[in-house]
Each structure stands twice: as C-alpha cells, then as structure tokens.
Design a protein around this motif. Sequence first.
Motif, PDB file in Angstrom:
ATOM      1  N   ARG A  45      28.886 -68.993   6.119  1.00  0.00           N
ATOM      2  CA  ARG A  45      27.519 -69.335   5.408  1.00  0.00           C
ATOM      3  C   ARG A  45      26.712 -70.214   5.848  1.00  0.00           C
ATOM      4  NH1 ARG A  45      31.964 -70.389   2.025  1.00  0.00           N
ATOM      5  NH2 ARG A  45      32.206 -68.255   1.544  1.00  0.00           N
TER       6      ARG A  45
ATOM      7  N   ASP B 273      26.432 -65.324   5.918  1.00  0.00           N
ATOM      8  CA  ASP B 273      25.641 -65.389   4.799  1.00  0.00           C
ATOM      9  C   ASP B 273      24.630 -66.459   4.856  1.00  0.00           C
ATOM     10  OD1 ASP B 273      27.106 -63.307   3.511  1.00  0.00           O
ATOM     11  OD2 ASP B 273      27.674 -64.707   2.094  1.00  0.00           O
TER      12      ASP B 273
ATOM     13  N   LEU C 153      19.383 -64.684  -0.919  1.00  0.00           N
ATOM     14  CA  LEU C 153      20.723 -64.531  -0.172  1.00  0.00           C
ATOM     15  C   LEU C 153      20.551 -63.209   0.869  1.00  0.00           C
ATOM     16  CD1 LEU C 153      23.772 -65.144   0.306  1.00  0.00           C
ATOM     17  CD2 LEU C 153      24.105 -63.388  -1.405  1.00  0.00           C
TER      18      LEU C 153
ATOM     19  N   ALA D 250      22.867 -61.135   3.504  1.00  0.00           N
ATOM     20  CA  ALA D 250      24.165 -61.189   3.761  1.00  0.00           C
ATOM     21  C   ALA D 250      24.512 -60.001   4.729  1.00  0.00           C
ATOM     22  CB  ALA D 250      25.127 -60.646   2.562  1.00  0.00           C
TER      23      ALA D 250
ATOM     24  N   ARG E  34      21.455 -56.480   7.861  1.00  0.00           N
ATOM     25  CA  ARG E  34      21.414 -57.655   6.807  1.00  0.00           C
ATOM     26  C   ARG E  34      20.568 -56.923   5.739  1.00  0.00           C
ATOM     27  NH1 ARG E  34      22.641 -62.640   7.065  1.00  0.00           N
ATOM     28  NH2 ARG E  34      23.715 -63.009   8.747  1.00  0.00           N
TER      29      ARG E  34
END
Length: 133
Positions: A57, A83, A95, A97, A104
């Motif tokens: 992330r 992320d 966010l 992800a 995505r």
Amino acid sequence: MNDRRRITLIARGHSTPDRDWERYAHSQSRLVMIESMTVLRYTLEHAVADIDLDIERVILDRTVSPAEYLDILASLPAELSADLLLILADDTGYLSATGRGGDRTLHSLRASDVRFYLEATALVTGRIVDKAA
C-alpha cells in the motif's frame, strides 16, 4: 537478513499531525517514510519491473491534491496492485484498490472510513500523537 514483510510507503505533508504509525505495524509491514514526491513517483513507476519491490500500500497523508492523486493513479504501472490511499486535510480521502480481475477501483472515504482502513490494516493505533504534549 532477508525481510519478507510487504512494504507500505508513506508520504506525509509538512502540516500532517504525527500518527502513531509504528506501534502495531512493526511486525506486519515494513513502513517506509518518503519525504519527496519525486522519489515516490520514481519508486511507483519502477517498483515492479526494475526494483522488484513488494509494495502492499501507499499512503499519501495530506501531500497531494485530488487532481495530483488522479495523475499518480493514471501513471501507475499495470502490474502494481498496491492500494493507494489519499488522506485529505479534513481526514476524508480516496482509496484506489485493485479488484479480482486486476482493474482498479476508486472509493471516496469519510473520515471514519479512513480511520477504519488505517486501523484495520494495523498501520495506526487509532489516535493522533499531539506534538505539544
């Protein structure tokens, strides 16, 4: 020593309150604080193919605007599945992800959602450290 923990890259703005990053994440994730957006962009662009980093992330804690965040997302290599969390000045955020098919997704988060994400991934303890204390 070969450290097999996944990497969390954290870019913090100058006015960002200190979060209690280290308390729980030490055993689960390698935290790397990045001071320069140039270094962050280079790392993201070359992380998979050239450097072979296992980035789980990326946290952008009050460092870029939503438009700059979208620019970063647009330039990500397709192989990077990390992320990307943008935390805004009011503690809301976005966010991005990667889903099961590799596409995505982008989610708008309330401040409580941002706190939940940080606590659920064991990155912070749920409190902000007061520099004045």
